[in-house]
Design a protein around this motif. Sequence first.
Motif, short mmCIF file in Angstrom:
data_model
loop_
_atom_site.label_atom_id
_atom_site.label_comp_id
_atom_site.label_asym_id
_atom_site.label_seq_id
_atom_site.Cartn_x
_atom_site.Cartn_y
_atom_site.Cartn_z
N GLY A 100 17.53 -2.35 3.33
CA GLY A 100 16.35 -2.03 2.52
C GLY A 100 16.61 -2.14 1.02
O GLY A 100 15.76 -2.60 0.26
N TYR B 215 17.50 -2.86 14.08
CA TYR B 215 18.30 -2.94 12.85
C TYR B 215 19.64 -3.62 13.14
O TYR B 215 20.12 -4.46 12.37
CB TYR B 215 18.50 -1.52 12.33
CG TYR B 215 18.91 -1.38 10.87
CD1 TYR B 215 17.95 -1.29 9.87
CD2 TYR B 215 20.25 -1.31 10.50
CE1 TYR B 215 18.31 -1.15 8.54
CE2 TYR B 215 20.61 -1.16 9.17
CZ TYR B 215 19.64 -1.06 8.19
OH TYR B 215 20.01 -0.91 6.88
N PHE C 127 12.44 5.35 3.39
CA PHE C 127 13.25 4.44 4.20
C PHE C 127 14.63 4.29 3.57
O PHE C 127 15.65 4.34 4.24
CB PHE C 127 12.56 3.08 4.32
CG PHE C 127 13.29 2.12 5.22
CD1 PHE C 127 13.15 2.20 6.60
CD2 PHE C 127 14.12 1.14 4.71
CE1 PHE C 127 13.84 1.33 7.44
CE2 PHE C 127 14.81 0.26 5.54
CZ PHE C 127 14.66 0.35 6.90
#
Length: 436
Positions: free
Chosen positions: A24, A99, A211
């Motif tokens: 991220g 992920y 996040f």
Amino acid sequence: MEREEWKSKTGFILASIGSAVGLGNIWRFPYIMNKAGGSGFLIPYIICVLLLGIPIMILEFATGRKFKSSIIKSFEKMGSSKFIAIFPVLINFLTLCYYIVIVGWVLGFLIMTITNSSTEFSYFIKTLSPTFFTLMSILIITFTVFLGVEKGIERISKIFMPLFFIILIILLMISLSYPGSAEGIKKLFAPDFSKLKEAKTWLLAAGQALFSLSVGLGIMITYGSYLSKKENIPSSSVIVAFSDTLIALINGIIIFSIISTFNVEIEQGSRLAFDVLPKLFSRMESGFIVQLIFFLLLFIAGITSAISMNEVSISNLMDELNWDRKKSTIASFLLLTPISLIISLNYSGYLASHKNLLEIFDHLFGTLFLILSTAIVCFVLSWNWNTKQLLEEVDIKLEGISKRFDRFFENEIFINLLRYIIPTILITLFLAELGV
Ligand code: PHE
């Protein structure tokens, strides 16, 4: 069974930063910042980190430490229904399932760079290599958590995170030497304050902050449960959040220096990392080294986040079923592997290729339900703790940065923020994401 503990504060902080700093920070933050107002976006983003991220992180660390348990047992011990806590644990697990597939691609690109056998993403993805590297990544995170908190997670964080900082700075210096770097930085930071008037900007900032800080899924509860009473929770949280934000910014400067040197447009996600950047690296003089550093950076970021998600499954299995670490690790491996491999094979076109499972998982679990889970965790924890007990655990009287926050805590601003304001913001965000 006595609960494991971090050996040192540095180990705990590095592991928490390792969890927070992930894909991220590297492939999403620069894109969002550029699209949502440049340096103007930093205003809502920093506000969200301060007002949402850090308070929830403090609450999670304090909960874990107080009850010396992961999220399900902690909920039970504080008198709430433990079944509610299954939701964050499930979302955390399903987030990990996709992920780790992306971490697998990163590992694949890293190995291909080292062995000088790089191919284009569109070709790579159609083979069985991504699935093989996904399996390798699963084995790495399984092995790490299998070794335990101190010997596995803490040790790998103490090696990987300093290495990460060093290569980040090297990459920053390389990219600042590029002719387009000044232009790129100007482009990234160009303020557009009109965006601040749009609700969307604030929602984007809130979603990205949550996040990025890995809160809302019980990860920080698990990490807090291994924390000794000596450590100061507010200052640790501030250090983690500050590092996470700084790394995202440095990374933004790197990416913008590179792309504006070659005059291409910013992309986000896998297209940026696996398509746009490698093509640019191949046009650079010492592109090999830059590509190697970049994928190593991305790999460390991704694998340490994945390790933290895996540890949540394992610690909950250990706490709930009284299994030992070995049995819990094997159980988690057996659950994770088939789902991740299916997602990987699906992306490569081998299975049910009319649907994109990875995108569905990313949208549902990595975005939508993550927000809902954070709202639930924040709500349940803040309402079940009484202020006095919470403040005692947070230990605001300790020396350090937190001293300056004394009034903030004492006037109950903190607890009211957690009880009313944050859940309201999160539910609004959730509804907005749903498109209501
Ligand atoms: N914080 C990680 C990142 O920025 C992702 C993550 C989200 C990790 C949720 C754990 C839990 O990529």
